[in-house]
Enzyme design. Structure first.
Site, PDB file in Angstrom:
ATOM      1  N   ARG A 298      39.268  52.743  46.623  1.00 35.27           N
ATOM      2  CA  ARG A 298      38.103  51.979  46.154  1.00 35.27           C
ATOM      3  C   ARG A 298      37.008  52.914  45.632  1.00 35.27           C
ATOM      4  O   ARG A 298      36.343  52.593  44.653  1.00 35.27           O
ATOM      5  CB  ARG A 298      37.584  51.066  47.277  1.00 35.27           C
ATOM      6  CG  ARG A 298      38.524  49.903  47.477  1.00 35.27           C
ATOM      7  CD  ARG A 298      38.076  48.922  48.535  1.00 35.27           C
ATOM      8  NE  ARG A 298      38.970  47.755  48.470  1.00 35.27           N
ATOM      9  CZ  ARG A 298      39.024  46.797  49.375  1.00 35.27           C
ATOM     10  NH1 ARG A 298      38.227  46.837  50.422  1.00 35.27           N
ATOM     11  NH2 ARG A 298      39.847  45.785  49.236  1.00 35.27           N
ATOM     12  N   TYR A 442      40.243  44.702  40.133  1.00 37.84           N
ATOM     13  CA  TYR A 442      41.340  45.276  40.936  1.00 37.84           C
ATOM     14  C   TYR A 442      40.837  46.085  42.131  1.00 37.84           C
ATOM     15  O   TYR A 442      39.682  46.416  42.208  1.00 37.84           O
ATOM     16  CB  TYR A 442      42.368  46.005  40.079  1.00 37.84           C
ATOM     17  CG  TYR A 442      42.001  47.178  39.196  1.00 37.84           C
ATOM     18  CD1 TYR A 442      40.897  47.992  39.398  1.00 37.84           C
ATOM     19  CD2 TYR A 442      42.862  47.504  38.132  1.00 37.84           C
ATOM     20  CE1 TYR A 442      40.652  49.079  38.578  1.00 37.84           C
ATOM     21  CE2 TYR A 442      42.608  48.595  37.306  1.00 37.84           C
ATOM     22  CZ  TYR A 442      41.507  49.374  37.543  1.00 37.84           C
ATOM     23  OH  TYR A 442      41.265  50.443  36.744  1.00 37.84           O
ATOM     24  N   GLU A 443      41.724  46.319  43.063  1.00 37.71           N
ATOM     25  CA  GLU A 443      41.372  46.915  44.363  1.00 37.71           C
ATOM     26  C   GLU A 443      40.344  46.062  45.117  1.00 37.71           C
ATOM     27  O   GLU A 443      39.512  46.581  45.847  1.00 37.71           O
ATOM     28  CB  GLU A 443      40.837  48.348  44.199  1.00 37.71           C
ATOM     29  CG  GLU A 443      41.877  49.386  43.849  1.00 37.71           C
ATOM     30  CD  GLU A 443      42.861  49.672  44.974  1.00 37.71           C
ATOM     31  OE1 GLU A 443      42.555  49.382  46.147  1.00 37.71           O
ATOM     32  OE2 GLU A 443      43.951  50.159  44.665  1.00 37.71           O
ATOM     33  N   GLY A 444      40.422  44.754  44.941  1.00 35.97           N
ATOM     34  CA  GLY A 444      39.495  43.854  45.617  1.00 35.97           C
ATOM     35  C   GLY A 444      38.309  43.535  44.724  1.00 35.97           C
ATOM     36  O   GLY A 444      37.549  44.424  44.361  1.00 35.97           O
ATOM     37  N   GLN A 449      34.487  42.490  48.077  1.00 33.64           N
ATOM     38  CA  GLN A 449      33.762  43.653  48.621  1.00 33.64           C
ATOM     39  C   GLN A 449      32.515  43.175  49.369  1.00 33.64           C
ATOM     40  O   GLN A 449      32.167  43.691  50.425  1.00 33.64           O
ATOM     41  CB  GLN A 449      33.328  44.619  47.502  1.00 33.64           C
ATOM     42  CG  GLN A 449      34.445  45.127  46.605  1.00 33.64           C
ATOM     43  CD  GLN A 449      35.535  45.854  47.348  1.00 33.64           C
ATOM     44  OE1 GLN A 449      35.280  46.547  48.330  1.00 33.64           O
ATOM     45  NE2 GLN A 449      36.767  45.698  46.901  1.00 33.64           N
TER      46      GLN A 449
END
Lengths: 599, 249
Positions: A298, A442-444, A449
């Protein structure tokens, strides 16, 4: 020559003067890197980014990836650039030297990552995914697995991927359906479909190592029943005479997504049909194994946001100095030309300064976080390790969401500086807007978050994580509150710091009665915390710059630039914390009142 | 066979050069610096000589402030074995550099010394030639091809109107031209290894060299802006103008 010039001076400023990395010689990896070596490393990576990677970015967007019969062809120039990148040893920057890596601290990998993201976000996904696979195998692999995979991945001979998402589940990975059945020889047979797999198939490496989340039949429901597997595209098996037989594993790319941006990065649908896989780490602990890499991944995406933003700023500021339209409001700046460059206009300067204030503040905060990742893993003192780990846990969602939001905002402002010329493709800035958009997802996603921050990180250990950020800010305000030279910086910092404390209390108090009170303001709270952390970095940078100017530094221009941009941040960006506080304290009602059927 | 290669720290080729307001020189503060591109070609050639087994050792030399260490680190990362920094904060003119290099050559006894044909800051194109004269060695300047054997150095030079091939008797001073090779990017593993390679430091006084500038800079100014051209309507008019106004034909 591409437009991109790596901000080497600013990297060195942050590393040497703001973070003082030379003081960490006692931490593994740091002792090997002095200032002159750091300068050489950053300088050489800059050359690669500017001369090799940046020139293929626009062409890559225009050509995209070509898909035919399960084979993905990357755009022209990608294979050559990837070779140069791999042969230069840039994939294994912070990997274990025992397997061919360079063992550099994470903070340097972050610097290199920003330059590569500025040069080409799409290109960077390929080596980026390999780094992720390296880290997973380093941390969870058996000695044999490390020996088999790491040297090839670090050398860039083999690619890597992360296979998490399935058609029916992205954020909620507990719903994963891909099955892994154990075979007689102890390996597994994987069957299922994965989607949105970056670099799932391509022509840059001779083999691709897929890391796949799957469920072993009989495992517990939900995330506690997920395991992680290594599934290579090609399997090698040796016989007794030592000759190797290579067979194609039953994992194929069944299609490549057409998408808004990042077109040179292949986004694949992967089909596993009794594909051979090997368990990585313990069974049913796959999610945990993935999450140990999540902070670094992240942070990597946050830095992509800065990379795009820097690239957009460089394009837009060059254009604004060259493009002549209209006159300065207080009389012509260039009386002997027919018009003044648009940089004379307050609104253009507002846009450029917003971008620059994001970039330089975010760079300092991201590298600070990168440094804390190193300290959390390798510092000899346990207390320091824990404090660093708290800080990383807190700041990871903040900078992931905040910097990617700012990256997109910045690319968009950059486009605006170009006017109509920004909307046509040739200038190259509209590509940045499209490419930057995915980093918020992407990646959350940014929303996820924010929930991570408010739902997990704030309450953890009775608010202990938050103290890792609030304590240094509080001390800085105490120590410098009386300094008249710094009042333009410390005063706004102190005000916004009070506001974020107020917002924190509001969320903690009301969130306990109803979690939707916290969730409704989560994104606003994340932004607010991000702005206050940036303000703190700006105040620190201002203090250093003032003292350098007083000392009669030769680089006066550089430090004066810092002060100008920092003042802009304090006056024009930080006040947003006021409106964010109002929004947060309006609670859940304004967003939850309307019934779902009414939408 | 030992090869010496000289490298100079200059303003990066991509930087827009600005003249200082007081016209005493070029603005150097807060400007990106790099190895002179012709010297990079020299380092590359020296490393290739080593890789092909012709050279046994490559020594990089630079003269200037302590910041030149960075430039030497780059040479080491590209493949030089060790480095020497002649440390001085004095302004160095070509003759002073040639004298410094002569003193280093006397200590090191290389068979070949490679230099860039010129540095992209002052474009003097003089140091190599002066050094050859001071040493009394054969010289090959502006070379685009190099073949070194035990007792002969064969070079190709780029000259007006074509290429000239010469055979020199070593020891020789060679200066590189753009097309000699394409320098490599230093790889990260080699940068890390370069850290362990030694950089020796000496000062000009230890070498017995007086580096006092012999030339005085009166004024530095930007070249005049180009004025707009004129369109001609026919070849005839063009020829007339070239003959009558420009006086070039």
């Amino acid at each position: 020559m591409s437009h991109y010039q790596a901000p080497v001076r600013d990297f060195l400023f942050v590393l040497d003067e703001v973070l003082g990395v030379s003081a960490y010689g006692n931490v593994e990896g740091f002792g090997d890197v002095g200032t002159d070596l750091a300068t050489t490393i950053i300088g050489e990576a800059a050359k690669l980014a500017e001369d090799v990677i940046a020139p293929i970015n626009q062409m890559g967007d225009q050509q995209g990836c070509h898909f035919e019969n399960g084979v993905v062809t990357t755009p022209s120039g990608y294979r050559e650039a990837f070779r140069a990148y791999a042969e230069g040893g840039w994939i294994g920057v912070s990997a274990d030297p025992d397997h061919g890596g360079q063992g550099l601290p994470h903070v340097y990998a972050s610097v290199i990552g920003e330059m590569m993201a500025s040069a080409s976000l799409a290109f960077e996904t390929y080596p980026g995914l390999i780094s992720g696979a390296i880290e997973a195998i380093e941390r969870h692999g058996t000695p044999e697995q490390k020996e088999t995979y790491l040297p090839q991945l670090i050398a860039g001979k083999w690619g890597g991927t992360m296979n998490l998402t399935e058609p029916h589940c992205g954020t909620d990975l507990g719903l994963i359906k891909t099955r892994a059945e154990v075979k007689d020889d102890g390996s597994y047979s994987l069957t299922g479909t994965k989607i949105f797999i970056t670099a799932g198939e391509h022509d840059l490496t001779e083999n691709i190592i897929h890391l796949v989340l799957a469920r072993i039949p009989g495992s517990p429901e939900g995330v506690r029943g997920i395991s992680l597997f290594i599934v290579p595209k090609f399997l090698a098996s040796g016989d007794s005479e030592g000759s190797m037989e290579v067979t194609r594993n039953n994992v194929v790319c069944s299609s490549v997504e057409r998408k808004m941006g990042l077109k040179a990065s292949s986004t694949c649908v992967m089909s596993f049909d009794s594909a051979t896989g090997y368990l990585l780490g313990e069974s049913n602990k796959g999610m945990r194994a993935m999450f140990t890499m999540m902070n670094a991944a992240r942070l990597g995406v946050a830095i992509q946001g800065i990379g795009v933003s820097e690239s957009a700023y460089q394009m837009a500021s060059t254009y604004a100095r060259e493009r002549c339209q209209g006159r300065a409001l207080n009389g012509p700046a260039k009386p002997n030309q027919v018009a003044d460059p648009i940089i004379v206009h307050p609104d253009v300067r507002r846009m450029l300064l917003t971008m620059r204030a994001y970039n330089e503040g975010a760079r300092a905060l991201a590298l600070w976080t990168g440094l804390q990742i190193d300290l959390s893993r390798k510092h000899p003192d346990q207390g320091t390790r824990r404090n660093a780990s708290d800080f990383v846990a807190l700041m990871t969602p903040v900078i992931k969401a905040c910097f990617t939001d700012m990256g997109f905002e910045s690319a968009n402002l950059g486009l605006q500086c170009f006017g109509g010329h920004g909307y046509v493709s040739d200038t190259g800035i509209e590509q940045l807007v499209r490419d930057a958009r995915i980093t918020q997802i992407y990646e959350g996603t940014s929303g996820i978050q924010a929930l991570d921050l408010v739902g997990r990180k704030l309450p953890a250990h009775a608010g202990r994580y938050l103290r890792s950020l609030f304590h240094p800010i509080d001390s800085f305000i105490q120590e410098n509150g009386e300094d008249p030279e710094l009042k333009d910086f410390v005063l706004p910092l102190a005000k916004s710091f009070a506001r974020v404390q107020q917002a924190t209390s509001w969320i903690v108090e009301h969130g306990m009665q109803n979690p939707e009170h916290g969730a409704a303001g989560a994104s606003d709270y994340l932004r607010m915390l991000g702005l206050v952390a940036l303000a703190y970095m700006w105040a620190r940078m201002a203090k250093i710059s003032l003292s350098q100017i007083q000392k009669g530094s030769e680089d006066r221009q550089f430090y004066e630039g810092k002060l100008d941009v920092g003042r802009f941040f304090m006056a024009r960006i930080l006040p947003d914390t006021s409106s964010l506080l109002s929004k947060i304290s309006s609670g859940a009602d304004p967003v939850m009142r309307m019934p779902s059927e009414a939408f | 066979m030992k090869v010496l290669v000289a490298v100079k720290r200059v303003v990066d080729a991509n930087v827009n050069i600005r003249v200082k307001a007081d016209a005493t020189g070029v603005e150097l503060s807060n400007v990106k610096m790099a190895m002179n591109p012709f010297d990079e070609i020299g380092v590359e050639e020296a490393v290739r000589l080593k890789e092909s087994g012709t050279a046994s050792e490559v020594v990089a030399v630079s003269a200037g402030s302590s910041a030149c260490q960075e430039t030497l680190r780059t040479a080491l990362a590209m493949g030089a074995d060790r480095a020497i920094l002649v440390n001085t904060d004095m302004e160095l003119q070509p003759l002073a550099v040639a004298k410094i290099l002569k003193a280093i050559v006397d200590r090191e006894n290389p068979k070949v010394i490679l230099l860039g044909k010129q540095a992209i800051d002052d474009d003097s194109n003089a140091t190599g030639q002066m050094l050859a004269a001071l040493l009394g060695w054969s010289q090959g300047t502006h070379i685009s091809k190099l073949l070194v054997t035990d007792n002969e150095v064969e070079i190709t030079r780029e000259i007006d109107g074509g290429l000239e091939t010469l055979k020199l008797t070593p020891p020789s001073v060679l200066t590189t031209d753009l097309r000699l090779n394409e320098p490599r990017y230093a790889s990260l593993p080699n940068i890390m290894k370069a850290k362990k390679k030694p950089i020796d430091e000496v000062i000009p006084e230890e070498l017995g060299v007086d580096v006092t500038p012999r030339l005085t800079v009166l004024k530095v100014e930007e070249p005049p802006k180009r004025s707009a051209g004129v369109k001609v309507s026919s070849v005839k008019e063009l020829v007339e103008k070239l003959r009558d106004e420009a006086g070039v034909i």
